[in-house]
Enzyme design. Structure first.
Site, PDB file in Angstrom:
ATOM      1  N   ASP A   1     -55.475  15.744 -62.509  1.00  0.00           N
ATOM      2  CA  ASP A   1     -56.135  16.615 -63.079  1.00  0.00           C
ATOM      3  C   ASP A   1     -57.492  16.116 -63.645  1.00  0.00           C
ATOM      4  OD1 ASP A   1     -55.801  19.310 -64.887  1.00  0.00           O
ATOM      5  OD2 ASP A   1     -56.517  17.708 -66.398  1.00  0.00           O
TER       6      ASP A   1
ATOM      7  N   HIS B   1     -48.596  22.609 -61.205  1.00  0.00           N
ATOM      8  CA  HIS B   1     -49.719  21.613 -61.721  1.00  0.00           C
ATOM      9  C   HIS B   1     -49.446  20.236 -61.825  1.00  0.00           C
ATOM     10  CE1 HIS B   1     -53.752  20.641 -62.847  1.00  0.00           C
ATOM     11  NE2 HIS B   1     -53.450  20.179 -64.160  1.00  0.00           N
TER      12      HIS B   1
END
Length: 329
Positions: free
Chosen positions: A107, A306
């Site tokens: 991320d 994610h």
């Protein structure tokens, strides 16, 4: 079935850094592998990788990024610009008595890892990026680009820009907000096709959490895991973490001299096939062989969202350790 990561051998320490101190969690001996988390996480997001890397013969070190956990939280918003976080990574390597490291990021940590490798190839000898592919510096001003997304709705990065605005949504119920945010981006709990995207808010008083699932946790996240994350943010607040988003235009200016620059070190990319990031950035993934000329491989994990290293720890551990094994010692 993945087994919980052992914690008995983890070494917690703090080391000096430009903004004060950084909290690290370390396991194993061997070549240094530095693990950099994203939003809204902590060193704990690497709990499954630390023992696996240690068992494979590496000195695995996960840090709390500046503004998170037990690391220092400078008051100035511009203290969270990318070039300063790169300096933190350099400080960690030096404080540990090492000269080089492989850097792995997820991320926002992917961007921090990539920029560390770009600016200091003499220290960061290889880079692995999770969820967010490398895009060379340049292009339009980020705040302008994000402001154009969504039409009548506001993209979450734009929503995060105003100091205090997102904090007012999150901090009255940190645990509940985190649970919803993690669920919204996880493969087994994310909103289905046709449902409003959790990455946008309505412009008239909308909140991100209005679109979060609120009935169950994703399979990878236990109540105890959530307690760890919530406990840290309840203590620190969210401003330090959100300040990363508030520096996107400063980063664009700081890195302008490196516009279009590839990263020349050995590299690896791992993303989730169901992660909106890999859909939005499909063009960047296709361009990785140019942006990362020594890319070993790029992987999109089927049925994964994610939080790749937490949703698919065994698969990510295999990919990381196999790739690390190909690097020069």
């Amino acid at each position: 079935m993945h087994q919980p990561a052992p914690t008995a051998d983890l070494l917690h320490r703090t080391v000096p850094a430009p903004a004060g101190r950084l909290h690290l969690v370390e396991q194993g001996t061997g070549p240094l592998v530095l693990l950099v988390h994203g939003f809204p996480e902590s060193w704990y997001s690497w709990r499954h990788q630390l023992p696996a890397l240690a068992a494979a013969g590496y000195r695995a070190v996960a840090l709390d990024v500046r503004g998170y956990g037990r690391s220092s939280r400078p008051a100035r918003s511009d203290a969270y610009r990318m070039v300063e976080l790169v300096e933190d990574n350099l400080a960690v390597v030096r404080a540990l008595g090492e000269e080089q490291a492989v850097v792995v990021g997820h991320d926002w940590g992917s961007g921090i890892a990539a920029t560390s490798a770009l600016l200091h190839p003499e220290v960061f000898r290889a880079v692995a990026l999770l969820s967010v592919p490398y895009t060379p510096p340049g292009g339009p001003r980020p705040s302008d680009a994000f402001a154009q997304l969504g039409g009548d709705e506001e993209f979450y990065v734009s929503y995060f820009q105003e100091p205090g605005r997102a904090e007012a949504e999150i901090e009255p119920d940190v645990r509940g907000w985190l649970a919803g945010f993690f669920a919204a981006l996880s493969a087994d709990t994310m909103p289905g096709p046709g449902r409003p995207s959790p990455h946008f808010v309505t412009r008239a008083g909308g909140r991100l959490r209005d679109r979060f699932p609120d009935d169950r946790l994703p399979a990878w996240l236990t109540e105890a895991d959530l307690d760890v994350y919530a406990g840290e943010f309840e203590r620190t607040g969210l401003t330090g973490a959100l300040n990363r988003y508030r520096n996107i235009d400063r980063d664009w200016q700081d890195l302008a001299p490196h516009a279009g620059a590839p990263i020349q070190q050995p590299s690896l990319f791992i993303g989730g096939a169901l992660d909106a990031t890999t859909t939005w950035m499909a063009g960047a993934i296709d361009a990785l062989p140019t942006a990362l000329p020594r890319l070993a491989s790029a992987h999109l994990l089927d049925g994964c969202g994610h939080w790749v290293q937490q949703e698919r720890p065994d698969q990510v551990n295999r990919l990381l350790t196999t790739w690390l094994g190909t690097l020069p010692s």
